[in-house]
Design an enzyme around this catalytic site. Structure first.
Site, short mmCIF file in Angstrom:
data_model
loop_
_atom_site.label_atom_id
_atom_site.label_comp_id
_atom_site.label_asym_id
_atom_site.label_seq_id
_atom_site.Cartn_x
_atom_site.Cartn_y
_atom_site.Cartn_z
CB CYS A 9 24.96 27.97 42.93
SG CYS A 9 26.16 29.65 41.67
CG ASN A 12 25.90 32.05 37.43
OD1 ASN A 12 25.59 33.50 36.28
ND2 ASN A 12 26.21 30.73 37.18
CB CYS A 14 30.97 29.36 43.53
SG CYS A 14 31.72 31.71 44.69
NE ARG A 15 27.48 26.90 45.56
CZ ARG A 15 26.39 26.87 46.69
NH1 ARG A 15 25.52 25.29 46.69
NH2 ARG A 15 25.83 27.42 46.47
CB SER A 16 26.38 27.50 38.59
OG SER A 16 25.84 28.99 38.96
CG ASP A 132 28.04 29.34 47.81
OD1 ASP A 132 29.13 29.17 48.08
OD2 ASP A 132 27.65 30.06 49.47
#
Length: 168
Positions: A9, A12, A14-16, A132
């Site tokens: 993401c 690195n 939150c999402r990933s 995001d």
């Protein structure tokens, strides 16, 4: 040699890392530990060395996942050791494909939600981005986790097929 998957993401945090944690749990549940390695990175290095966003950790722990993480930036030379690079949105997909040293490396990059059968089978115009959640509230992180979990079985099936193909 293990099959290597990296989720990417922006920062690195939150999402990933959320996708990494969920997919690592699915790999373990499937008995593929040691055969599949899972990690994550960001397209940028703003948060290198930082832990995951506390909201990410909170949502992961509430879902029964591990939240330990240290952010890092994705580098072009990683393509040589990775089998699959999973982008969390179309911007990451484009950035990673531009960064890829070869066409073969660019073909390793896929969008996470393309593995969600409910989304992938929908007719045109479907947004495959995992939004995001960074600038919003906890509900955005919960939505992110739902999207990651929905795509994980399809991704696991694709990875299992590759791993079994390598073993044959």
């Amino acid at each position: 040699m293990p099959y290597r998957v990296c989720f990417v993401c922006t920062g690195n945090i939150c999402r990933s890392p959320m996708a990494e944690s969920v997919f690592r749990a699915r790999v373990a549940e499937a008995g593929l530990d040691g055969l599949v390695e899972v990690d994550s990175a960001g397209t940028g290095g703003w948060h290198e060395g930082d832990g995951a966003d506390p909201r990410t950790v909170s949502v992961l722990e509430a879902g029964g996942y591990e939240g330990g993480h240290a952010a890092r930036q994705f580098h072009a030379d990683w393509f040589a050791r990775l089998d699959l690079v999973i982008a969390l949105d179309a911007g990451h997909l484009r950035a990673l494909r531009r960064l890829a040293p070869t066409e073969t490396d660019a073909e390793k990059v896929r969008l996470l939600r393309s593995y969600d059968p409910a989304v992938a089978s929908a007719s045109g115009g479907v947004d495959l981005d995992v939004p995001d959640p960074y600038y919003g509230g906890l509900d955005g992180f919960e939505e992110c986790l739902e999207m990651v979990e929905a795509a994980s079985p399809g991704l696991l099936a694709a990875v299992r097929e590759q791993v079994e193909g390598h073993a044959a």
